[in-house]
Design an enzyme around this catalytic site. Structure first.
Site, mmCIF file in Angstrom:
data_model
loop_
_atom_site.group_PDB
_atom_site.id
_atom_site.type_symbol
_atom_site.label_atom_id
_atom_site.label_comp_id
_atom_site.label_asym_id
_atom_site.label_seq_id
_atom_site.Cartn_x
_atom_site.Cartn_y
_atom_site.Cartn_z
ATOM 1 N N ASN A 1 107.190 48.319 -140.951
ATOM 2 C CA ASN A 1 107.080 47.861 -142.073
ATOM 3 C C ASN A 1 108.641 48.364 -141.833
ATOM 4 O O ASN A 1 109.121 49.242 -142.307
ATOM 5 C CB ASN A 1 105.839 48.756 -142.588
ATOM 6 C CG ASN A 1 106.457 49.751 -144.147
ATOM 7 O OD1 ASN A 1 106.525 48.173 -145.062
ATOM 8 N ND2 ASN A 1 105.954 50.021 -144.802
ATOM 9 N N TRP A 2 109.148 47.176 -142.551
ATOM 10 C CA TRP A 2 110.775 47.193 -143.149
ATOM 11 C C TRP A 2 111.107 47.917 -144.218
ATOM 12 O O TRP A 2 111.917 48.966 -144.720
ATOM 13 C CB TRP A 2 111.118 46.228 -142.417
ATOM 14 C CG TRP A 2 111.736 45.822 -141.005
ATOM 15 C CD1 TRP A 2 111.055 46.735 -140.057
ATOM 16 C CD2 TRP A 2 112.203 44.789 -140.376
ATOM 17 N NE1 TRP A 2 111.374 45.665 -139.512
ATOM 18 C CE2 TRP A 2 112.152 44.373 -139.491
ATOM 19 C CE3 TRP A 2 113.070 43.237 -141.198
ATOM 20 C CZ2 TRP A 2 112.645 43.964 -138.272
ATOM 21 C CZ3 TRP A 2 113.489 42.566 -140.395
ATOM 22 C CH2 TRP A 2 113.815 42.945 -139.021
ATOM 23 N N LYS A 3 109.805 47.987 -145.031
ATOM 24 C CA LYS A 3 110.270 48.174 -146.877
ATOM 25 C C LYS A 3 111.391 47.423 -147.262
ATOM 26 O O LYS A 3 111.290 46.690 -146.929
ATOM 27 C CB LYS A 3 110.404 49.959 -146.897
ATOM 28 C CG LYS A 3 109.295 50.727 -145.696
ATOM 29 C CD LYS A 3 109.065 52.172 -146.060
ATOM 30 C CE LYS A 3 107.914 52.828 -144.823
ATOM 31 N NZ LYS A 3 107.749 53.773 -145.357
ATOM 32 N N HIS B 1 99.781 50.419 -149.504
ATOM 33 C CA HIS B 1 100.979 51.603 -148.779
ATOM 34 C C HIS B 1 100.621 52.752 -150.037
ATOM 35 O O HIS B 1 100.391 52.704 -150.929
ATOM 36 C CB HIS B 1 101.296 51.294 -148.149
ATOM 37 C CG HIS B 1 102.824 51.752 -147.638
ATOM 38 N ND1 HIS B 1 103.426 53.068 -148.029
ATOM 39 C CD2 HIS B 1 102.873 51.924 -145.877
ATOM 40 C CE1 HIS B 1 104.514 53.676 -147.252
ATOM 41 N NE2 HIS B 1 103.919 52.737 -145.743
ATOM 42 N N GLU C 1 103.002 54.496 -150.562
ATOM 43 C CA GLU C 1 104.302 54.230 -151.583
ATOM 44 C C GLU C 1 103.713 53.354 -152.964
ATOM 45 O O GLU C 1 104.099 54.166 -153.780
ATOM 46 C CB GLU C 1 105.796 53.390 -150.784
ATOM 47 C CG GLU C 1 106.387 54.834 -149.698
ATOM 48 C CD GLU C 1 107.203 54.102 -148.980
ATOM 49 O OE1 GLU C 1 107.627 52.819 -148.740
ATOM 50 O OE2 GLU C 1 107.592 55.656 -147.684
ATOM 51 N N GLU D 1 97.657 56.837 -142.946
ATOM 52 C CA GLU D 1 98.617 57.299 -143.333
ATOM 53 C C GLU D 1 98.872 58.541 -143.560
ATOM 54 O O GLU D 1 98.581 58.051 -145.000
ATOM 55 C CB GLU D 1 99.618 56.681 -143.395
ATOM 56 C CG GLU D 1 99.933 55.446 -142.908
ATOM 57 C CD GLU D 1 100.922 54.327 -142.705
ATOM 58 O OE1 GLU D 1 102.140 54.019 -141.664
ATOM 59 O OE2 GLU D 1 101.085 53.828 -144.265
ATOM 60 N N GLY E 1 107.618 59.097 -142.874
ATOM 61 C CA GLY E 1 109.689 59.225 -143.612
ATOM 62 C C GLY E 1 110.044 60.634 -143.588
ATOM 63 O O GLY E 1 110.984 60.984 -143.437
ATOM 64 N N SER F 1 105.602 58.544 -139.677
ATOM 65 C CA SER F 1 107.086 59.497 -138.504
ATOM 66 C C SER F 1 106.673 58.828 -136.482
ATOM 67 O O SER F 1 106.987 59.797 -136.186
ATOM 68 C CB SER F 1 107.163 60.927 -138.554
ATOM 69 O OG SER F 1 107.711 61.348 -139.569
ATOM 70 N N GLY G 1 107.863 53.329 -139.690
ATOM 71 C CA GLY G 1 108.107 52.329 -141.011
ATOM 72 C C GLY G 1 109.557 52.818 -140.344
ATOM 73 O O GLY G 1 110.462 52.023 -139.492
ATOM 74 N N GLY G 2 110.441 53.587 -140.049
ATOM 75 C CA GLY G 2 111.108 54.446 -140.120
ATOM 76 C C GLY G 2 111.984 53.227 -138.277
ATOM 77 O O GLY G 2 113.088 52.788 -138.181
HETATM 78 C C1 PEP Z 1 105.217 53.695 -143.075
HETATM 79 O O1 PEP Z 1 106.283 53.397 -144.010
HETATM 80 O O2 PEP Z 1 104.140 53.020 -143.145
HETATM 81 C C2 PEP Z 1 105.571 54.988 -142.071
HETATM 82 C C3 PEP Z 1 104.606 55.649 -141.278
HETATM 83 O O3 PEP Z 1 106.932 55.457 -142.347
HETATM 84 P P1 PEP Z 1 107.438 56.060 -141.552
HETATM 85 O O4 PEP Z 1 107.382 55.468 -139.562
HETATM 86 O O5 PEP Z 1 109.500 55.918 -141.591
HETATM 87 O O6 PEP Z 1 107.338 57.573 -141.315
#
Ligand code: PEP
Length: 244
Positions: free
Chosen positions: A10-12, A95, A97, A165, A171, A205, A226-227
């Site tokens: 997920n590049w957000k 999600h 967010e 999640e 993050g 993460s 994500g990251g």
């Molecule tokens: C996400 O945005 O779904 C996520 C898991 O981010 P990260 O891996 O950066 O925690």
């Protein structure tokens, strides 16, 4: 039950057109689709070109959200049909967010999951508790209620993917312990009809160093990243960890 692992990025709100070299770099870093599905959800602005670049290597692309309607007077929104038309195969819905920043309720997430199916996409339905919920011993109750409210009963097990999640792990560099992940994934699987066939991803993460430990758990069928999905070598290392 044989569930093909899904490694989803997920590049957000990250990535301009110069990020599109990602897919050849990912292939160069050895991310193979022989044992897992590899999905990238870039910003919608990159989706159609990303779909073509991804397809050259057998990778998939998806959207990060969709509207409930197929078309209409909804300025700034995108429908599942539009995402599909741009080359998406999946779409993330619910999600944390979006739940937090856009006030998305379980009922809205459920409607988006149905819209995704109508548009020919597989929804990745996200659930997860806050730190406060976990510390109060309410993680199962919160996640159970999110699943009951967000997953349409009409969907069969292979029509959708679940992503657990924990909000406090997204993050933050903090991952849930493997015991907590194993317990929650078993709980989620048991809560669904045909739970054996549903793919359940862990997100929060996930990084190359810990991916193998998490992905080797029985009820973990992949990761939502994500990251670390912004860097082709990290994302490739996570994909490789799904079948090591
Ligand atoms: C996400 O945005 O779904 C996520 C898991 O981010 P990260 O891996 O950066 O925690």
């Amino acid at each position: 039950m044989n569930r093909t692992p899904l490694i989803a990025g997920n590049w957000k709100m990250n990535g301009l057109s110069d990020a599109l070299g990602f897919f050849s770099a990912l292939a160069g870093a050895g991310a193979s689709t022989r044992h897992c599905d590899i999905l990238v959800c870039p910003p919608a602005t990159l989706l159609s070109v990303a779909a073509m670049r991804a397809a050259e290597h057998g990778y998939l692309v998806g959207g990060q959200d969709c509207h409930t309607e197929a078309s209409g007077a909804n300025t700034g929104d995108l429908s599942a049909e539009m995402l599909r038309d741009a080359g998406a195969a999946f779409v993330i819905v619910g999600h944390s967010e979006r739940r937090a920043d856009h006030g998305e309720s379980d009922a809205l997430v459920r409607a988006k999951a149905l819209a995704a199916r109508r548009g020919g996409l597989v929804p990745i339905i996200c659930v997860g508790e806050s730190l406060e919920d976990r510390e109060a011993g309410k993680a199962d109750a919160v996640v159970g209620a999110q699943i009951a409210g967000s997953v349409p009963e009409s969907l069969s097990a292979t029509d959708y993917v679940l992503a657990y999640e924990p909000v406090w792990a997204i993050g933050t560099g903090r991952t849930a312990s493997t015991d907590d992940i194993a317990t929650m994934h078993a709980f989620i699987r048991a809560s669904r009809p045909d739970g054996d066939a549903v793919r359940i991803l862990y997100g929060g993460s996930v990084k190359p160093g810990i991916a193998e430990q998490i992905l080797s758990l029985d009820d973990v069928d992949g990761a939502l990243v994500g990251g670390a999905s912004l860097d082709p070598s990290s994302f490739a290392a996570i994909a490789k960890a799904s079948h090591s």
